[in-house]
Design a protein around this motif. Sequence first.
Motif, mmCIF file in Angstrom:
data_model
loop_
_atom_site.group_PDB
_atom_site.id
_atom_site.type_symbol
_atom_site.label_atom_id
_atom_site.label_comp_id
_atom_site.label_asym_id
_atom_site.label_seq_id
_atom_site.Cartn_x
_atom_site.Cartn_y
_atom_site.Cartn_z
ATOM 1 N N ASP A 34 1.052 -1.199 -0.238
ATOM 2 C CA ASP A 34 0.010 0.028 -0.078
ATOM 3 C C ASP A 34 0.770 1.187 0.093
ATOM 4 O O ASP A 34 1.699 1.472 0.835
ATOM 5 C CB ASP A 34 -0.806 -0.019 1.363
ATOM 6 C CG ASP A 34 -1.796 -1.148 1.101
ATOM 7 O OD1 ASP A 34 -2.030 -1.799 0.160
ATOM 8 O OD2 ASP A 34 -2.332 -1.568 2.636
ATOM 9 N N ASN A 63 -8.312 -4.312 -4.233
ATOM 10 C CA ASN A 63 -7.890 -2.883 -4.017
ATOM 11 C C ASN A 63 -7.939 -2.850 -2.202
ATOM 12 O O ASN A 63 -8.742 -2.538 -1.857
ATOM 13 C CB ASN A 63 -8.939 -2.075 -4.634
ATOM 14 C CG ASN A 63 -8.643 -0.606 -4.343
ATOM 15 O OD1 ASN A 63 -7.833 -0.072 -3.827
ATOM 16 N ND2 ASN A 63 -9.428 0.216 -5.197
ATOM 17 N N SER A 64 -6.639 -2.629 -2.019
ATOM 18 C CA SER A 64 -6.356 -2.654 -0.268
ATOM 19 C C SER A 64 -5.983 -1.182 -0.105
ATOM 20 O O SER A 64 -5.809 -0.527 1.115
ATOM 21 C CB SER A 64 -5.230 -3.447 0.081
ATOM 22 O OG SER A 64 -4.279 -3.223 -0.582
ATOM 23 N N ASP A 83 -7.492 3.189 -0.767
ATOM 24 C CA ASP A 83 -8.798 3.935 -0.428
ATOM 25 C C ASP A 83 -9.366 4.759 -1.589
ATOM 26 O O ASP A 83 -10.087 5.722 -1.432
ATOM 27 C CB ASP A 83 -8.459 5.046 0.554
ATOM 28 C CG ASP A 83 -8.240 4.304 2.245
ATOM 29 O OD1 ASP A 83 -8.744 3.113 2.114
ATOM 30 O OD2 ASP A 83 -7.590 4.958 2.928
ATOM 31 N N PRO A 114 -12.240 0.564 -3.504
ATOM 32 C CA PRO A 114 -11.806 -0.067 -2.484
ATOM 33 C C PRO A 114 -12.291 -1.144 -1.656
ATOM 34 O O PRO A 114 -13.344 -1.387 -1.473
ATOM 35 C CB PRO A 114 -11.760 1.199 -1.366
ATOM 36 C CG PRO A 114 -11.936 2.363 -2.358
ATOM 37 C CD PRO A 114 -12.423 2.037 -3.567
#
Length: 248
Positions: free
Chosen positions: A66, A106-107, A109, A170
């Motif tokens: 991330d 999708n980790s 935001d 997200p």
Amino acid sequence: MKKNKILFPKKVALLLGAAAVLLLGSTVGSTRAALTYYSENYSAQMNLKHIGVSLVENGQVVSSRDYVSGNEWSGNTEGKLLANMLGEKEKFTPGKQYDEAISVTNSGDIDTFVRVIITKSWKDKEGRKNAELSPDLIELNVPENSGWVVAEDQSTPERMVLYYTKALAPGETTPGLSDTIRIDESVAQQVNKVTDGSTVTYQYKYDGYSFNLDAEVDAVQTHNAKAAIKSAWGVDVSVSDDESSIGF
């Protein structure tokens, strides 16, 4: 945003058994979930709050990364693909299909578009790649109507480039870009005849080698997607008016 390897025929059965054991060691491959740097050209137009991706294999996160800002990262993990391909005491069988569902979560935001680059290879016991052995025998099946497309013009027998054509929200996970992996049974039939005086032996071409799978994941922002994708991935795409999908 760009993310970031005997005598014949008396020992045929024995040799095939040995070949299966050697291939068993090839069930361990490596994987990289990489986010490369975003394009400086579009930094002013980007929401840098949080972009991230996780590589998922058969429902389990294998690797993740991330991006926060600058050189700051969080949740950086790296694992291996194919590590759990076989059951306990199960022997590898050429020609058999094994579950291998690879997807992306999708980790981060923000909404993103994602790309995955799969590299297939054969390596010796020291981990050195043998370019003369065929990656075509490593068959990763891409299901139809999954939302994933293979960029044939960017792919080779060794390298598969796949794009997910829908924006990934997200926490959302893509369908599998693959569902099974199979090693063509001809791997156990490719032999070289060696004559030494009156002795004739047959050496298996793939004896002592393992198959390997690498995966690299890229995430690109959906905002101003056409320009961002061109900058990050160097490809031209069409983007829907609501920036929810791309086309080639």
